[in-house]
Write a protein that holds these residues in place. Sequence first.
Motif, short mmCIF file in Angstrom:
data_model
loop_
_atom_site.label_atom_id
_atom_site.label_comp_id
_atom_site.label_asym_id
_atom_site.label_seq_id
_atom_site.Cartn_x
_atom_site.Cartn_y
_atom_site.Cartn_z
N ASN A 116 90.03 87.15 102.71
CA ASN A 116 91.27 87.90 102.48
C ASN A 116 92.04 87.31 101.28
O ASN A 116 92.30 86.11 101.22
N GLY A 117 92.37 88.18 100.34
CA GLY A 117 93.13 87.74 99.16
C GLY A 117 92.30 87.08 98.08
O GLY A 117 92.82 86.75 97.01
N LYS A 118 91.00 86.88 98.32
CA LYS A 118 90.16 86.17 97.37
C LYS A 118 89.55 87.13 96.33
O LYS A 118 89.26 88.28 96.63
N VAL A 119 89.32 86.60 95.14
CA VAL A 119 88.68 87.37 94.07
C VAL A 119 87.16 87.32 94.27
O VAL A 119 86.58 86.26 94.51
N VAL A 120 86.53 88.48 94.18
CA VAL A 120 85.07 88.59 94.24
C VAL A 120 84.62 89.30 92.95
O VAL A 120 85.04 90.42 92.69
N VAL A 121 83.81 88.62 92.15
CA VAL A 121 83.29 89.22 90.92
C VAL A 121 81.90 89.76 91.21
O VAL A 121 81.04 89.04 91.73
N ILE A 122 81.69 91.04 90.90
CA ILE A 122 80.42 91.70 91.19
C ILE A 122 79.80 92.18 89.89
O ILE A 122 80.41 92.95 89.15
N LYS A 123 78.57 91.72 89.61
CA LYS A 123 77.85 92.21 88.45
C LYS A 123 77.00 93.39 88.88
O LYS A 123 76.11 93.28 89.73
N PHE A 124 77.31 94.55 88.30
CA PHE A 124 76.67 95.81 88.64
C PHE A 124 75.51 96.03 87.68
O PHE A 124 75.70 96.02 86.47
N ARG A 166 88.27 96.13 98.52
CA ARG A 166 89.68 96.16 98.11
C ARG A 166 90.58 96.54 99.27
O ARG A 166 91.62 95.92 99.51
N GLN A 167 90.17 97.56 100.04
CA GLN A 167 91.00 98.01 101.17
C GLN A 167 91.00 96.98 102.31
O GLN A 167 91.90 96.97 103.13
N ALA A 168 89.98 96.12 102.33
CA ALA A 168 89.89 95.09 103.38
C ALA A 168 90.61 93.81 102.98
O ALA A 168 90.53 92.81 103.69
N GLY A 169 91.31 93.83 101.84
CA GLY A 169 92.12 92.68 101.47
C GLY A 169 91.52 91.75 100.46
O GLY A 169 92.12 90.73 100.11
N ILE A 176 93.19 91.00 83.38
CA ILE A 176 92.53 91.19 84.68
C ILE A 176 93.47 90.81 85.81
O ILE A 176 93.61 91.54 86.80
N GLU A 177 94.15 89.67 85.66
CA GLU A 177 95.05 89.21 86.72
C GLU A 177 96.22 90.16 86.91
O GLU A 177 96.68 90.38 88.04
N ALA A 178 96.70 90.75 85.81
CA ALA A 178 97.79 91.72 85.91
C ALA A 178 97.33 92.96 86.70
O ALA A 178 98.07 93.48 87.54
N LEU A 179 96.11 93.40 86.43
CA LEU A 179 95.57 94.55 87.16
C LEU A 179 95.38 94.21 88.65
O LEU A 179 95.72 95.02 89.52
N LEU A 180 94.84 93.04 88.93
CA LEU A 180 94.65 92.63 90.34
C LEU A 180 95.99 92.55 91.07
O LEU A 180 96.11 92.97 92.22
N ALA A 181 97.00 92.02 90.39
CA ALA A 181 98.32 91.90 91.00
C ALA A 181 98.91 93.28 91.31
O ALA A 181 99.71 93.43 92.24
N ASP A 182 98.47 94.28 90.55
CA ASP A 182 98.95 95.65 90.76
C ASP A 182 98.06 96.42 91.74
O ASP A 182 98.21 97.62 91.92
N GLY A 183 97.10 95.72 92.36
CA GLY A 183 96.23 96.37 93.35
C GLY A 183 95.09 97.17 92.75
O GLY A 183 94.46 97.97 93.44
N ARG A 184 94.80 96.98 91.48
CA ARG A 184 93.75 97.76 90.81
C ARG A 184 92.41 97.02 90.86
O ARG A 184 92.34 95.84 91.17
N ILE A 185 91.35 97.76 90.52
CA ILE A 185 90.00 97.20 90.44
C ILE A 185 89.58 97.20 88.96
O ILE A 185 89.29 98.26 88.40
N ALA A 244 82.39 91.41 111.56
CA ALA A 244 82.93 91.23 110.20
C ALA A 244 84.23 90.43 110.19
O ALA A 244 84.64 89.93 109.13
N LEU A 245 84.88 90.27 111.33
CA LEU A 245 86.23 89.69 111.37
C LEU A 245 86.32 88.30 110.73
O LEU A 245 87.22 88.06 109.92
N PRO A 246 85.43 87.35 111.07
CA PRO A 246 85.56 86.02 110.44
C PRO A 246 85.46 86.07 108.92
O PRO A 246 86.15 85.34 108.21
N TRP A 247 84.60 86.97 108.43
CA TRP A 247 84.43 87.09 106.98
C TRP A 247 85.64 87.78 106.35
O TRP A 247 86.08 87.40 105.27
N LEU A 248 86.19 88.78 107.02
CA LEU A 248 87.40 89.43 106.53
C LEU A 248 88.53 88.42 106.42
O LEU A 248 89.28 88.38 105.44
N THR A 249 88.65 87.57 107.44
CA THR A 249 89.69 86.54 107.44
C THR A 249 89.47 85.54 106.31
O THR A 249 90.39 85.19 105.57
N ARG A 250 88.24 85.10 106.17
CA ARG A 250 87.92 84.07 105.17
C ARG A 250 88.14 84.56 103.75
O ARG A 250 88.62 83.83 102.89
#
Length: 328
Positions: free
Chosen positions: A53-61, A83-86, A191-200, A45-51
């Motif tokens: 990291n810090g990026k936004v991922v939008v998931i349609k549930f 979220r915990q993986a960065g 949304i960006e304010a929540l992300l900046a605060d570490g929220r989902i 998983a390491l290369p993907w964690l590195t790639r």
Amino acid sequence: MSDHSDHSEHGDQSDQSDQSGKAGQPGTTARKHTALPKAQILIEALPWLTRHNGKVVVIKFGGNAMIDEDLKAAFAQDVVFLRQAGLRPVVVHGGGPQINAQLDKQGLVSEFKAGLRVTTPEAMDIVRMVLAGQVQRELVGLLNQHGPLAVGLTGEDAHTITATKHTPEIDGERVDIGRVGEITAIDTGAIEALLADGRIPVISSIARSADDHHVYNVNADTAAAALAAALGAETLMVLTDVEGLYADWPSSDEVISRLTVSELEKLLPELSSGMAPKMEGCLHAVRNGVTTARVIDGRVQHSILLEIFTDEGIGTMVVPDALGGEPA
């Protein structure tokens, strides 16, 4: 990826002697450790964690993942893991099965045209109630079992999603399908304010109106794609109830693992009414700057982690034309 509660403290007791037969001397032989496969999974998983990291991922549930208790719990674990993986996950949801059940209970008929729910004013009240008051609350609750992480929004909040009345064309004619919205604007500030605060952020696919006092029901696949583009997301992931986009359905169940925007455009007219909004969403997202868009099988536990963090991946990935056959 599970926790390490079952890690062995002592490895394989049968392998504690060196080649001279002296038992119990430390360091003479590498012990077989039951946790080694877990370490290999983490390293993969390491290369993907590195790639990512810090990026936004939008998931349609959506799909079965919304109604099966084990899949719901696994989904929440996956999102918290990201979220915990960065990474910075944003969840967008609809609620088709739950809306149908509530409409049935109220004696209202569920009708679909051009793959979209015909939404009368009475149905809109139920859609709003189910999405914001039931589906979103449950999902926020599941995520928050892991910490003070998730915050629920609808597209009405802070003008997150604005829409006008959508009138699809069927057989050359415009058709009125009620309070169904076509997205005209996205405001990502909340949304960006929540992300900046570490929220989902967990967002229900309801929109405020651009030109009257109504609210609109917006297709959740379309909403997720529009939000992914507006947020400059790295990835859009759409959970569905199939393995991905099939190459030649129903003649074959071979899944297309990867295709470019141009290849997808050619396929769109042939897609089923259920798959069309998902793939149109993927197309819109990638055309508008999202690096990859993926349709994945939400019936598989931890499908999100399998897709993002393993060499194989699952489902169908859409990439820009420029990437062609390069790995993403």
